[in-house]
Scaffold this motif. Sequence first.
Motif, short mmCIF file in Angstrom:
data_model
loop_
_atom_site.label_atom_id
_atom_site.label_comp_id
_atom_site.label_asym_id
_atom_site.label_seq_id
_atom_site.Cartn_x
_atom_site.Cartn_y
_atom_site.Cartn_z
N VAL A 100 -19.91 -16.37 6.01
CA VAL A 100 -20.79 -15.20 6.05
C VAL A 100 -20.68 -14.41 7.36
CG1 VAL A 100 -22.46 -16.23 4.46
CG2 VAL A 100 -22.82 -16.45 6.93
N HIS A 101 -19.78 -14.83 8.25
CA HIS A 101 -19.64 -14.10 9.51
C HIS A 101 -19.04 -12.72 9.23
CE1 HIS A 101 -19.69 -18.36 10.76
NE2 HIS A 101 -20.31 -17.90 11.84
N ASP A 102 -19.71 -11.69 9.72
CA ASP A 102 -19.15 -10.36 9.41
C ASP A 102 -19.06 -9.40 10.58
OD1 ASP A 102 -21.78 -9.64 9.75
OD2 ASP A 102 -22.01 -8.69 7.79
N ILE A 103 -19.39 -9.85 11.77
CA ILE A 103 -19.37 -8.91 12.91
C ILE A 103 -17.93 -8.47 13.21
CG2 ILE A 103 -19.97 -8.60 15.35
CD1 ILE A 103 -22.27 -10.70 14.80
N GLY A 104 -17.01 -9.44 13.28
CA GLY A 104 -15.60 -9.12 13.54
C GLY A 104 -15.00 -8.30 12.41
N LEU A 145 -8.11 -10.15 5.47
CA LEU A 145 -8.94 -11.35 5.24
C LEU A 145 -9.43 -11.86 6.59
CD1 LEU A 145 -6.90 -11.21 2.75
CD2 LEU A 145 -7.12 -13.67 2.66
N SER A 146 -10.74 -12.05 6.67
CA SER A 146 -11.32 -12.54 7.91
C SER A 146 -11.95 -13.91 7.66
CB SER A 146 -12.37 -11.54 8.40
OG SER A 146 -12.92 -11.93 9.63
N ALA A 147 -11.78 -14.84 8.60
CA ALA A 147 -12.44 -16.16 8.51
C ALA A 147 -12.82 -16.61 9.91
CB ALA A 147 -11.50 -17.18 7.86
N LEU A 148 -14.02 -17.15 10.02
CA LEU A 148 -14.50 -17.58 11.33
C LEU A 148 -14.68 -19.09 11.44
CD1 LEU A 148 -15.56 -16.02 13.96
CD2 LEU A 148 -14.84 -14.65 12.05
N ILE A 149 -14.69 -19.78 10.29
CA ILE A 149 -14.87 -21.23 10.36
C ILE A 149 -13.62 -21.93 9.82
CG2 ILE A 149 -17.31 -21.81 10.66
CD1 ILE A 149 -17.94 -21.24 7.87
N LYS A 173 0.27 -5.82 1.00
CA LYS A 173 0.45 -6.64 2.21
C LYS A 173 -0.86 -7.34 2.56
CE LYS A 173 4.57 -4.86 3.12
NZ LYS A 173 5.78 -5.62 3.10
N THR A 174 -0.72 -8.49 3.19
CA THR A 174 -1.92 -9.21 3.61
C THR A 174 -1.95 -9.34 5.13
OG1 THR A 174 -0.70 -11.25 3.17
CG2 THR A 174 -2.30 -10.58 1.51
N MET A 175 -3.13 -9.13 5.68
CA MET A 175 -3.30 -9.32 7.12
C MET A 175 -4.50 -10.23 7.32
SD MET A 175 -3.71 -6.57 10.18
CE MET A 175 -4.97 -5.57 9.48
N ILE A 176 -4.35 -11.22 8.19
CA ILE A 176 -5.47 -12.13 8.40
C ILE A 176 -5.91 -12.14 9.86
CG2 ILE A 176 -4.76 -13.59 6.44
CD1 ILE A 176 -3.81 -15.69 8.47
N GLY A 177 -7.15 -12.55 10.08
CA GLY A 177 -7.66 -12.63 11.44
C GLY A 177 -8.99 -13.34 11.48
N GLY A 178 -9.49 -13.53 12.68
CA GLY A 178 -10.74 -14.26 12.90
C GLY A 178 -10.50 -15.28 14.00
#
Length: 210
Positions: A100-104, A145-149, A173-178
């Motif tokens: 549920v982290h959404d700030i980034g 795609l964002s993931a923090l945990i 294309k896919t880009m990921i981060g977090g």
Amino acid sequence: MVSLKEVADNLIKGQAVKVKELVQQAVDEKMPADKILQEGLIAGMDVVGTKFKANEIYIPEVLIAARAMQAGMNILKPILAKSGAKPAGRFAIGTVKGDVHDIGKNLVAMMMEGAGFEVTDLGTDAPPEKFVAAAKEKNIQILGLSALITTTMPIMRDTIIALEKAGLKGKVKTMIGGAPITQSFADEIGADGYAPDAASAVDKAKELIK
Ligand code: B1M
């Protein structure tokens, strides 16, 4: 006559009220909306991105600048939509399922919008099917795609597999981060790109659709 440099300078300083006022004035003076966007808002946001990457400013200043950008965008959006001006690209972003982290994620979305991309926000806790559906329905070029945990990182792999199954891998294309994500994880799961921060995400997105 409104100076677009003044629009950019006020955006960099996060002066939302002033940006709104100047953009409205420029519109009233019949300045083309895409010129105001490119040479005023996007030019200002470019500087914000550069300063953020150089650690000259931090997240709060970026968020304040993004709010000023939004104030100007609210005036330009309906005009741009009518004029059929082309966005820099079509980008959708979400925080993956279970997270549920959404700030980034919001920061990346704002910077992408600031760079002229049309942005679809898929929210948080987004399952692979939601990414696949957005890619199909909105003709998305890059999925973010964002993931923090650490426990939600495998969902990124699942999403890429779901895209593959839908016949979209390569086309979208896919880009990921977090925070826990690395380039080596991106390579491992077959993501097309990785960005460590919101400003680099803009550079990476431009590179991916070049
Ligand atoms: Co949570 N949390 N949290 N949390 N939280 C972390 C991430 C954690 C590291 C804290 C800790 O334990 N030290 C830890 C994860 C540990 C791990 O997995 N190794 C953690 C945990 C465990 C949890 C819960 C499980 C806690 C619990 O309930 N027991 C729970 C998870 C719930 C869930 O998701 N299912 C939880 C909940 C929460 C809050 C709701 C309280 C809140 C989130 C509020 C919100 O987002 N609306 C929260 C917060 C605020 C944090 C910390 C403190 C800050 C995260 C943040 O917003 N950073 C965080 C600890 C920390 O990082 N210091 C922590 C600022 C943000 C701008 O950075 O998101 O990294 P970030 O984004 C950057 C880059 O990573 C990049 O660009 C951004 C800007 O430059 N980026 C991308 C991000 N996405 C990108 C996508 C891209 C490219 C770049 O391309 C698409």
